[in-house]
Write a protein that holds these residues in place. Structure first.
Motif, PDB file in Angstrom:
ATOM      1  N   TYR A  37       9.620  11.617   5.915  1.00  0.00           N
ATOM      2  CA  TYR A  37       8.870  10.775   6.849  1.00  0.00           C
ATOM      3  C   TYR A  37       8.773  11.382   8.247  1.00  0.00           C
ATOM      4  O   TYR A  37       8.268  10.744   9.153  1.00  0.00           O
ATOM      5  CB  TYR A  37       9.513   9.380   6.909  1.00  0.00           C
ATOM      6  CG  TYR A  37       9.347   8.635   5.607  1.00  0.00           C
ATOM      7  CD1 TYR A  37       8.306   7.738   5.424  1.00  0.00           C
ATOM      8  CD2 TYR A  37      10.227   8.847   4.546  1.00  0.00           C
ATOM      9  CE1 TYR A  37       8.141   7.068   4.228  1.00  0.00           C
ATOM     10  CE2 TYR A  37      10.065   8.193   3.345  1.00  0.00           C
ATOM     11  CZ  TYR A  37       9.022   7.304   3.186  1.00  0.00           C
ATOM     12  OH  TYR A  37       8.846   6.636   1.992  1.00  0.00           O
TER      13      TYR A  37
ATOM     14  N   ARG B  98       4.617  -0.349   9.440  1.00  0.00           N
ATOM     15  CA  ARG B  98       4.884   0.261   8.133  1.00  0.00           C
ATOM     16  C   ARG B  98       6.296   0.071   7.619  1.00  0.00           C
ATOM     17  O   ARG B  98       6.614   0.522   6.514  1.00  0.00           O
ATOM     18  CB  ARG B  98       4.584   1.764   8.210  1.00  0.00           C
ATOM     19  CG  ARG B  98       3.124   2.060   8.501  1.00  0.00           C
ATOM     20  CD  ARG B  98       2.875   3.544   8.649  1.00  0.00           C
ATOM     21  NE  ARG B  98       3.438   4.022   9.911  1.00  0.00           N
ATOM     22  CZ  ARG B  98       3.431   5.293  10.292  1.00  0.00           C
ATOM     23  NH1 ARG B  98       2.923   6.214   9.515  1.00  0.00           N
ATOM     24  NH2 ARG B  98       3.940   5.638  11.458  1.00  0.00           N
ATOM     25  N   THR B  99       7.157  -0.570   8.413  1.00  0.00           N
ATOM     26  CA  THR B  99       8.557  -0.699   7.992  1.00  0.00           C
ATOM     27  C   THR B  99       9.093  -2.107   8.209  1.00  0.00           C
ATOM     28  O   THR B  99       8.544  -2.887   8.981  1.00  0.00           O
ATOM     29  CB  THR B  99       9.478   0.270   8.768  1.00  0.00           C
ATOM     30  OG1 THR B  99       9.559  -0.147  10.133  1.00  0.00           O
ATOM     31  CG2 THR B  99       8.993   1.699   8.683  1.00  0.00           C
TER      32      THR B  99
ATOM     33  N   ASP C  94      10.751   1.369   4.014  1.00  0.00           N
ATOM     34  CA  ASP C  94       9.328   1.669   3.913  1.00  0.00           C
ATOM     35  C   ASP C  94       8.669   0.521   3.144  1.00  0.00           C
ATOM     36  O   ASP C  94       9.037   0.245   1.997  1.00  0.00           O
ATOM     37  CB  ASP C  94       9.137   3.002   3.180  1.00  0.00           C
ATOM     38  CG  ASP C  94       7.690   3.364   2.945  1.00  0.00           C
ATOM     39  OD1 ASP C  94       6.788   2.766   3.573  1.00  0.00           O
ATOM     40  OD2 ASP C  94       7.442   4.262   2.113  1.00  0.00           O
ATOM     41  N   LYS C  95       7.713  -0.161   3.770  1.00  0.00           N
ATOM     42  CA  LYS C  95       7.050  -1.297   3.120  1.00  0.00           C
ATOM     43  C   LYS C  95       6.364  -0.888   1.821  1.00  0.00           C
ATOM     44  O   LYS C  95       6.314  -1.663   0.871  1.00  0.00           O
ATOM     45  CB  LYS C  95       6.008  -1.913   4.060  1.00  0.00           C
ATOM     46  CG  LYS C  95       6.566  -2.712   5.189  1.00  0.00           C
ATOM     47  CD  LYS C  95       5.419  -3.296   6.006  1.00  0.00           C
ATOM     48  CE  LYS C  95       5.912  -4.126   7.173  1.00  0.00           C
ATOM     49  NZ  LYS C  95       4.785  -4.637   7.980  1.00  0.00           N
ATOM     50  N   GLU C  96       5.836   0.326   1.793  1.00  0.00           N
ATOM     51  CA  GLU C  96       5.078   0.772   0.626  1.00  0.00           C
ATOM     52  C   GLU C  96       5.959   0.983  -0.604  1.00  0.00           C
ATOM     53  O   GLU C  96       5.584   0.612  -1.712  1.00  0.00           O
ATOM     54  CB  GLU C  96       4.352   2.076   0.980  1.00  0.00           C
ATOM     55  CG  GLU C  96       3.201   2.405   0.075  1.00  0.00           C
ATOM     56  CD  GLU C  96       2.414   3.581   0.613  1.00  0.00           C
ATOM     57  OE1 GLU C  96       2.484   4.665  -0.024  1.00  0.00           O
ATOM     58  OE2 GLU C  96       1.747   3.425   1.655  1.00  0.00           O
ATOM     59  N   THR C  97       7.143   1.571  -0.403  1.00  0.00           N
ATOM     60  CA  THR C  97       8.004   1.899  -1.545  1.00  0.00           C
ATOM     61  C   THR C  97       9.177   0.933  -1.716  1.00  0.00           C
ATOM     62  O   THR C  97       9.789   0.897  -2.785  1.00  0.00           O
ATOM     63  CB  THR C  97       8.591   3.318  -1.393  1.00  0.00           C
ATOM     64  OG1 THR C  97       9.468   3.331  -0.243  1.00  0.00           O
ATOM     65  CG2 THR C  97       7.499   4.357  -1.247  1.00  0.00           C
TER      66      THR C  97
END
Length: 192
Positions: free
Chosen positions: A110, A17-18, A78-81
């Motif tokens: 987190y 995720r990172t 954070d890969k998502e944001t």
């Protein structure tokens, strides 16, 4: 192995995720977001960032370490944001003894979601596989139960309390010491 062999160009690492990468000057808003949170800095050796200038000072120190090929942390993205949500990495590396000390900080948003355990496991692997370490250690204040859980979930073993080990925020504090040695790491990753 020399410190410059690793830190002359700190590599980018990836977890589920990172992304772990060098910090950049444009990360200052993200760093201030978690660095100015009293809950995040409650257990750290550094004071809560009161102003953006505090964050710039910290960031400039890290950027200087990169330029000097010194031991310095990765930014946790954070890969998502795409935001920097913390830092982690080696705070000290004793090349002669093949050991290093881990440190980390993470945005409260987190916590309790497994992010830091994921990051620490990746950095531990990097330390043993690429840096050829024999021992990796980390410590936390005895009251920092979350950090202790991270180290345990990352495969580290509690070794004991180091009494009045550091002077931080105006008082002497005990530290809980955790470690993982290369034999433990290999046994955990290559069970028989």
């Amino acid at each position: 192995m020399r410190i410059e062999d690793i830190f002359s160009d700190l590599p980018t690492l990836e977890t589920g995720r990172t992304i772990l990468r060098k910090l950049r000057s444009e990360d200052e808003q993200d760093i201030f977001r978690y660095g100015s949170d009293d809950e995040v800095s409650r257990y750290t050796s550094w004071p809560t960032h009161q102003t953006m200038e505090d964050t710039r000072h910290y960031l400039n120190k890290v950027l200087q370490k990169y330029d000097q090929h010194a031991v310095a942390p990765w930014g946790i993205v954070d890969k998502e944001t795409g935001r920097v949500i913390g830092t982690s990495g080696f705070m000290a590396w004793n090349v002669h003894h093949d050991k290093a000390e881990l440190g980390y900080a993470l945005s409260k948003d987190y916590w309790n979601r497994g992010y830091m355990t994921e990051v620490i496991r990746t950095i531990i692997s990097y330390g043993f596989e690429r840096m050829k370490l024999v021992r990796i250690e980390a410590s936390c204040l005895p009251s920092n139960l979350g950090s202790a859980r991270v180290m345990e979930k990352a495969g580290m073993t509690f070794e004991g309390i180091i009494r009045q080990s550091i002077f931080v925020k105006g008082k002497h504090e005990d530290l809980k010491l955790y470690s993982i040695v290369v034999d433990d790491y290999q046994n955990q990753n290559n069970p028989r």
